[in-house]
Design an enzyme around this catalytic site. Structure first.
Site, PDB file in Angstrom:
ATOM      1  N   GLN A 169      -4.544  -4.992   7.075  1.00 43.37           N
ATOM      2  CA  GLN A 169      -5.371  -5.912   6.643  1.00 43.37           C
ATOM      3  C   GLN A 169      -5.172  -7.197   7.514  1.00 43.37           C
ATOM      4  OE1 GLN A 169      -7.849  -4.996   4.535  1.00 43.37           O
ATOM      5  NE2 GLN A 169      -7.045  -3.293   3.738  1.00 43.37           N
ATOM      6  N   ASP A 186       2.975  -4.084   8.007  1.00 40.69           N
ATOM      7  CA  ASP A 186       1.972  -3.501   7.932  1.00 40.69           C
ATOM      8  C   ASP A 186       0.560  -4.217   8.031  1.00 40.69           C
ATOM      9  OD1 ASP A 186      -0.372  -2.114   6.734  1.00 40.69           O
ATOM     10  OD2 ASP A 186       0.321  -1.565   4.885  1.00 40.69           O
ATOM     11  N   LYS A 216     -10.543  -0.119  10.245  1.00 43.46           N
ATOM     12  CA  LYS A 216     -10.855  -1.554   9.464  1.00 43.46           C
ATOM     13  C   LYS A 216     -11.133  -2.626  10.465  1.00 43.46           C
ATOM     14  CE  LYS A 216      -7.183   0.106   6.180  1.00 43.46           C
ATOM     15  NZ  LYS A 216      -8.092   0.609   4.813  1.00 43.46           N
ATOM     16  N   CYS A 260      -4.845   2.334  -3.850  1.00 39.64           N
ATOM     17  CA  CYS A 260      -3.520   2.748  -3.159  1.00 39.64           C
ATOM     18  C   CYS A 260      -2.544   1.847  -3.189  1.00 39.64           C
ATOM     19  CB  CYS A 260      -3.968   3.115  -1.804  1.00 39.64           C
ATOM     20  SG  CYS A 260      -5.023   4.455  -1.432  1.00 39.64           S
ATOM     21  N   HIS A 290       0.873  -1.147  -0.100  1.00 38.64           N
ATOM     22  CA  HIS A 290      -0.081   0.109   0.109  1.00 38.64           C
ATOM     23  C   HIS A 290       0.864   1.206  -0.079  1.00 38.64           C
ATOM     24  CE1 HIS A 290      -2.815   3.086   1.726  1.00 38.64           C
ATOM     25  NE2 HIS A 290      -3.871   2.116   1.312  1.00 38.64           N
TER      26      HIS A 290
HETATM   27  N1  PLP Z   1      -1.744  -0.775   4.595  1.00 38.15           N
HETATM   28  C1  PLP Z   1      -2.918  -1.472   3.885  1.00 38.15           C
HETATM   29  C2  PLP Z   1      -2.686  -2.742   3.468  1.00 38.15           C
HETATM   30  C3  PLP Z   1      -4.231  -0.959   3.687  1.00 38.15           C
HETATM   31  O1  PLP Z   1      -4.954  -1.497   3.179  1.00 38.15           O
HETATM   32  C4  PLP Z   1      -4.340   0.531   4.133  1.00 38.15           C
HETATM   33  C5  PLP Z   1      -5.731   1.247   4.129  1.00 38.15           C
HETATM   34  O2  PLP Z   1      -6.185   0.893   3.229  1.00 38.15           O
HETATM   35  C6  PLP Z   1      -3.365   1.328   4.812  1.00 38.15           C
HETATM   36  C7  PLP Z   1      -2.176   0.674   5.052  1.00 38.15           C
HETATM   37  C8  PLP Z   1      -3.488   2.594   5.402  1.00 38.15           C
HETATM   38  O3  PLP Z   1      -4.303   2.498   6.347  1.00 38.15           O
HETATM   39  P1  PLP Z   1      -4.939   3.964   7.104  1.00 38.15           P
HETATM   40  O4  PLP Z   1      -5.508   4.731   5.912  1.00 38.15           O
HETATM   41  O5  PLP Z   1      -6.034   3.435   7.811  1.00 38.15           O
HETATM   42  O6  PLP Z   1      -3.923   4.631   7.436  1.00 38.15           O
END
Ligand code: PLP
Length: 417
Positions: free
Chosen positions: A211, A208, A234, A374, A130
């Site tokens: 998910q 990260d 999430k 993203c 992401h």
């Molecule tokens: N990393 C992953 C794999 C994600 O799916 C997301 C959000 O879609 C993020 C990071 C970023 O999360 P946040 O927007 O809650 O900071």
């Protein structure tokens, strides 16, 4: 079918749905089918009420006050930290830093750890990341002269572990990878990766977990990583709230991320000294209600059971892959075997655009997302510009998945004419 029935019994989805008022509505005259959970989940009553009750009864600023409400607010804030630490099996509540979410947790790491990077050092990321786990490292590399190395993806959306192993060496300072991919659904073999990283480098392994944490039982000590980032919104929790788990020794070795109140021990005219971790990383009045909501979300998910949630999502994923696989010209990205993936199904249909499919689904009450999610390097890797993505959570039903299959089939036929 016996397996299907048993797996459904492991989670009482009708009871779960009663906890989520937002699901019981029509959009455009059709019952809402919410399949955009990878972007953000809905909230159970228990979380909304915990936040409301905090504001109705207990709110004040934390840490500094001697009065009763300040005490209660501080207890709620620090108690929530302890709850989240237990949920992740952190060794100690001081290892949890509250942040606005995964993005801020990863920016904190890239900024603070980034200050120790030097020209020639290497940061290993993957094509699956992401942008939140990519852009902060690009910025750190830009500042320091460190170099980003990319783990490549296999045709079926997995990390190429042989190539990953070949990247690891004496120059590797940071390895930052997703636990579960939001753009492919892949569950990465993070314990195996942690073994490789330990064997070949002295690098910090960052996961990260945006998910991962909402869908899998996470034990940060068993995973073998050094840091794990997550987002409340999430995982049935509030927006603008999340956290970073990191080993205490790592947090203690890192410089602060932002300056201000709460994060100092002592301020002099020419310098300041820092508070103990985690407060060193929590400048300013924190999101106390957000922390309360996080603890309530964890209570809720654990009461349902993370293993049950995962089994339920596996069932929905298998059925969705079967149904979507029957749609002419449709290709699902990511691992072919549902067991290697979370309840995230990105797909493309020949002769249509991802946006057109999502728009038709919306007109039928089915909420999905279309775009690069993203994760532009993922769509680039497969020669695409966008995918349509359906993503499941504990409150989704087999009937909803059946409806998804029907509506995607209808949309594909309509768009191809
Ligand atoms: N990393 C992953 C794999 C994600 O799916 C997301 C959000 O879609 C993020 C990071 C970023 O999360 P946040 O927007 O809650 O900071």
């Amino acid at each position: 079918m016996a397996n299907v029935a048993n797996a459904l019994l492991s989670l009482d989805v009708d009871a779960v749905r009663k906890d989520f008022p937002i699901l019981h509505q029509e959009v455009g005259g059709k019952p809402l089918i919410y399949l955009d959970n990878a972007a953000s989940s809905q909230k159970p009553r228990a979380v909304v009420e915990a936040i409301a009750n905090y504001y109705y009864r207990d709110h004040a600023n934390v840490h500094r006050g001697v009065h009763e409400l300040a005490r209660r607010a501080t207890e709620a804030y620090e108690g929530s930290r302890e709850r989240v630490a237990r949920w992740l099996n952190a060794a100690d509540a001081h290892e949890i830093v509250w942040t606005r979410g995964t993005s801020e947790a990863l920016n904190l790491l890239a900024f603070s750890l980034g200050q120790g990077l030097r020209e020639g050092d290497e940061v290993v990321v993957s094509e699956m990341e992401h942008h939140s786990n990519l852009v902060p490292w690009q910025m750190a590399a830009e500042r320091t002269g460190a170099r980003l190395r990319y783990v490549e993806l296999t045709a079926d959306g997995r990390l190429d572990l042989d190539q990953l192993a070949s990247l690891l060496g004496g120059r590797t300072r940071v390895v930052a990878l997703s636990h579960v991919s939001n753009a492919l659904g892949t569950i990465n073999p993070v314990e195996e990766i942690a073994g490789l990283v330990r064997e070949r480098t002295g690098a910090v392994l960052i996961l990260d977990g945006a998910q991962g944490a909402p869908h899998l039982k996470v034990d940060v000590q068993a995973l073998g990583c050094d840091a794990y980032a997550f987002s409340g919104h999430k995982m049935c929790g509030p927006t603008g709230m999340g956290g970073l788990w990191a080993r205490r020794s790592l947090l203690e070795s890192m410089p602060p991320y932002q300056g201000g109140g709460e994060m100092i021990a002592r301020v002099f005219k020419d310098h300041s000294t820092w508070a103990e971790v985690p407060h060193k990383f929590e400048a300013g009045t924190p999101n106390v209600a957000g922390a309360v909501g996080m603890a309530a979300a964890v209570d809720y998910l654990e009461a349902v059971g993370l293993d049950q949630i995962h089994d339920h999502e596996q069932l929905l994923t298998r059925r969705a892959m079967e149904l979507l696989g029957q749609v002419e010209g449709l290709t699902i990205l990511g691992p072919a075997d549902a067991r290697g993936r979370a309840g995230v199904i990105p797909f493309v249909v020949d002769g249509t655009t991802a946006q057109d499919i999502a728009t038709i689904l919306d007109s039928e009450g089915v909420a999905v997302r279309a775009g690069h999610h993203c994760a532009q390097l993922v769509v680039d890797r497969y020669g695409l510009t966008a995918t349509t993505r359906a993503s499941f959570y504990l409150y989704n039903t087999l009937e909803e998945v059946e409806r998804l299959g029907q509506v995607v089939d209808m949309a594909a036929r309509m768009l191809r004419g």
